[in-house]
Design a protein around this motif. Structure first.
Motif, PDB file in Angstrom:
ATOM      1  N   GLY A  43       0.817  -1.215   0.000  1.00  0.00           N
ATOM      2  CA  GLY A  43       0.000   0.000   0.000  1.00  0.00           C
ATOM      3  C   GLY A  43       0.849   1.262   0.000  1.00  0.00           C
ATOM      4  O   GLY A  43       2.035   1.217  -0.313  1.00  0.00           O
ATOM      5  N   ARG A  44       0.244   2.354   0.429  1.00  0.00           N
ATOM      6  CA  ARG A  44       0.945   3.633   0.249  1.00  0.00           C
ATOM      7  C   ARG A  44       2.127   3.837   1.202  1.00  0.00           C
ATOM      8  O   ARG A  44       2.967   4.683   0.962  1.00  0.00           O
ATOM      9  CB  ARG A  44      -0.033   4.807   0.337  1.00  0.00           C
ATOM     10  CG  ARG A  44      -0.688   5.048   1.671  1.00  0.00           C
ATOM     11  CD  ARG A  44      -1.584   6.275   1.573  1.00  0.00           C
ATOM     12  NE  ARG A  44      -2.729   6.022   0.713  1.00  0.00           N
ATOM     13  CZ  ARG A  44      -3.890   5.536   1.155  1.00  0.00           C
ATOM     14  NH1 ARG A  44      -4.066   5.294   2.430  1.00  0.00           N
ATOM     15  NH2 ARG A  44      -4.880   5.324   0.322  1.00  0.00           N
ATOM     16  N   GLY A  45       2.218   3.037   2.259  1.00  0.00           N
ATOM     17  CA  GLY A  45       3.385   3.112   3.133  1.00  0.00           C
ATOM     18  C   GLY A  45       3.474   4.411   3.913  1.00  0.00           C
ATOM     19  O   GLY A  45       2.618   5.289   3.796  1.00  0.00           O
ATOM     20  N   MET A  46       4.502   4.500   4.755  1.00  0.00           N
ATOM     21  CA  MET A  46       4.671   5.696   5.593  1.00  0.00           C
ATOM     22  C   MET A  46       6.119   6.139   5.569  1.00  0.00           C
ATOM     23  O   MET A  46       7.026   5.310   5.406  1.00  0.00           O
ATOM     24  CB  MET A  46       4.303   5.355   7.048  1.00  0.00           C
ATOM     25  CG  MET A  46       2.843   5.063   7.285  1.00  0.00           C
ATOM     26  SD  MET A  46       2.528   4.569   9.005  1.00  0.00           S
ATOM     27  CE  MET A  46       2.945   2.846   8.950  1.00  0.00           C
ATOM     28  N   SER A  47       6.325   7.426   5.777  1.00  0.00           N
ATOM     29  CA  SER A  47       7.690   7.937   5.935  1.00  0.00           C
ATOM     30  C   SER A  47       8.150   7.560   7.341  1.00  0.00           C
ATOM     31  O   SER A  47       7.337   7.130   8.177  1.00  0.00           O
ATOM     32  CB  SER A  47       7.683   9.456   5.768  1.00  0.00           C
ATOM     33  OG  SER A  47       6.916  10.027   6.831  1.00  0.00           O
ATOM     34  N   ASP A  48       9.425   7.732   7.640  1.00  0.00           N
ATOM     35  CA  ASP A  48       9.950   7.419   8.979  1.00  0.00           C
ATOM     36  C   ASP A  48       9.197   8.186  10.058  1.00  0.00           C
ATOM     37  O   ASP A  48       8.842   7.652  11.101  1.00  0.00           O
ATOM     38  CB  ASP A  48      11.439   7.777   9.068  1.00  0.00           C
ATOM     39  CG  ASP A  48      12.295   6.653   8.504  1.00  0.00           C
ATOM     40  OD1 ASP A  48      11.713   5.608   8.121  1.00  0.00           O
ATOM     41  OD2 ASP A  48      13.521   6.833   8.425  1.00  0.00           O
ATOM     42  N   LYS A  94       7.540   4.842   2.236  1.00  0.00           N
ATOM     43  CA  LYS A  94       6.551   5.671   1.541  1.00  0.00           C
ATOM     44  C   LYS A  94       6.413   5.230   0.081  1.00  0.00           C
ATOM     45  O   LYS A  94       7.400   5.097  -0.628  1.00  0.00           O
ATOM     46  CB  LYS A  94       7.020   7.136   1.609  1.00  0.00           C
ATOM     47  CG  LYS A  94       5.959   8.132   1.235  1.00  0.00           C
ATOM     48  CD  LYS A  94       5.103   8.476   2.423  1.00  0.00           C
ATOM     49  CE  LYS A  94       4.067   9.527   2.077  1.00  0.00           C
ATOM     50  NZ  LYS A  94       3.022   9.624   3.093  1.00  0.00           N
ATOM     51  N   GLY A  95       5.193   4.951  -0.311  1.00  0.00           N
ATOM     52  CA  GLY A  95       4.952   4.570  -1.703  1.00  0.00           C
ATOM     53  C   GLY A  95       5.219   3.105  -2.010  1.00  0.00           C
ATOM     54  O   GLY A  95       4.932   2.637  -3.113  1.00  0.00           O
ATOM     55  N   LYS A  96       5.782   2.373  -1.057  1.00  0.00           N
ATOM     56  CA  LYS A  96       6.152   0.976  -1.323  1.00  0.00           C
ATOM     57  C   LYS A  96       5.304  -0.028  -0.530  1.00  0.00           C
ATOM     58  O   LYS A  96       5.015  -1.119  -0.977  1.00  0.00           O
ATOM     59  CB  LYS A  96       7.630   0.753  -0.970  1.00  0.00           C
ATOM     60  CG  LYS A  96       8.615   1.437  -1.887  1.00  0.00           C
ATOM     61  CD  LYS A  96       8.928   0.566  -3.091  1.00  0.00           C
ATOM     62  CE  LYS A  96       9.826   1.227  -4.108  1.00  0.00           C
ATOM     63  NZ  LYS A  96      11.163   1.502  -3.620  1.00  0.00           N
ATOM     64  N   GLY A  97       4.979   0.343   0.711  1.00  0.00           N
ATOM     65  CA  GLY A  97       4.195  -0.584   1.527  1.00  0.00           C
ATOM     66  C   GLY A  97       4.697  -0.690   2.953  1.00  0.00           C
ATOM     67  O   GLY A  97       5.645   0.005   3.343  1.00  0.00           O
ATOM     68  N   SER A  98       4.042  -1.530   3.721  1.00  0.00           N
ATOM     69  CA  SER A  98       4.382  -1.690   5.135  1.00  0.00           C
ATOM     70  C   SER A  98       4.470  -3.162   5.496  1.00  0.00           C
ATOM     71  O   SER A  98       3.885  -4.024   4.832  1.00  0.00           O
ATOM     72  CB  SER A  98       3.321  -1.035   6.030  1.00  0.00           C
ATOM     73  OG  SER A  98       3.207   0.334   5.733  1.00  0.00           O
TER      74      SER A  98
END
Lengths: 179, 131
Positions: A43-48, A94-98
């Motif tokens: 999914g859209r993932g998160m920044s640090d 971010k943009g890659k997933g979690s």
């Protein structure tokens, strides 16, 4: 807090679907020492920064509930894992997933019960969207099975009509109860 | 229960479908939506969903009802919440729909077409509705 371990898994899987993932993987493995879970999505993932703040119960990304400032899913899980001497980790890009992984030890009095695994997978498989989802399940007795959302959807003719879901439910119970 | 294979599952579905085609199908016009946010899950929505699938199927309405899950509807204080949309009945959001009351919902709202008075809420919370 959630009542059972299955509820934590469902909560994290629901996050993954809401993050717009097209592929998800859920692994629930039990062994003599405890239960390990992995929920991985693209999914859209998160920044640090977002990843750190996601563990704050009074933080939310603000897109879903613009006027509310709570986000309890991940904080619940992190706290429960910590309280039982278990493990909790979250990796995200971010943009890659979690990728959320956690483990609860079986010998801690505060470890939640497993909960209804068939009901968990029924709910997880029926979360809305066109994504693919693979579930890998290893039971305490050594038995294991694998669920692929697209295959099951094909088998029962879609994942919305109750008559289809009732068959899927029967199938999931048979996988879980098989010795 | 013996472990079922994907082929057996598909076969069951085919059998059911043949059965269905012999009957007049009125369409899939009844929708049930279960809130599956953190708040719903914490209040037992997973079991509510499971019970709804079971109870609707047992009621014989399985081929007319679709059931979906959604995130938090903003009514966290009365979870689990369940919305029911069906012809001839007002669209209602019910609160505190535990697995026990879910059975009652199927019996009363879906089968008898009457409302469960003590569980009725309104539409989703005002700050959640997209303008």
């Amino acid at each position: 807090m959630h009542y059972c371990l299955a509820d934590y898994v469902l909560d994290i899987a629901q996050n993954a679907v809401e993050a717009g993932a097209s592929r998800l993987k859920v692994v629930v493995g039990e062994d003599a020492g405890g239960t390990s879970v992995l929920v991985e999505d693209n999914g859209r993932g998160m920044s640090d920064e977002e990843r750190k703040r996601a563990l704050d119960p009074f933080y939310t990304d603000g897109t879903k509930h613009t006027k509310r400032r709570v986000g309890l899913g991940l904080p619940f899980l992190a706290q429960a894992a910590q309280a039982t001497g278990g493990l909790f980790a979250i990796e995200s890009e971010k943009g890659k997933g979690s990728r959320v992984s956690f483990r609860f030890p079986s010998d801690n009095v505060d470890t939640p019960p497993m909960g209804d695994m068939a009901a968990l997978f029924l709910s997880v498989l029926c979360l809305p969207g066109d994504h693919e989802l693979v579930v890998e399940r290893r039971k305490k007795d050594g038995g294991e099975y694998r669920l692929v959302r697209s295959e099951l959807s094909w088998a029962v003719g879609g994942l919305e009509l109750v008559s289809s879901l009732a068959l899927l439910r029967e199938y999931l119970v048979s996988q879980e109860e098989d010795q | 229960m013996a472990k079922m294979s994907l082929e057996q599952l598909r076969k069951l579905r085919e059998d059911k479908r043949q059965d269905l085609s012999r009957r007049e199908v009125e369409g899939k016009e009844i929708q049930i939506i279960v809130g599956m946010g953190t708040c719903g899950i914490a209040a037992g929505a997973k079991q509510t969903f499971d019970e709804l699938v079971k109870a609707v199927d047992e009621s014989g309405l399985g081929d007319r009802v679709v059931i979906r899950q959604t995130g938090c509807m903003g009514l966290c204080y009365v979870e689990p919440t369940v919305e029911v949309v069906m012809p001839g009945m007002p669209t209602v959001i019910y609160g505190k729909m535990t697995s026990e009351t879910a059975k009652e919902l199927v019996k009363k709202h879906l089968v008898e077409k009457s409302l469960l008075d003590n569980h009725i809420l309104d539409r989703p919370a005002a700050d959640i509705v997209k303008k």
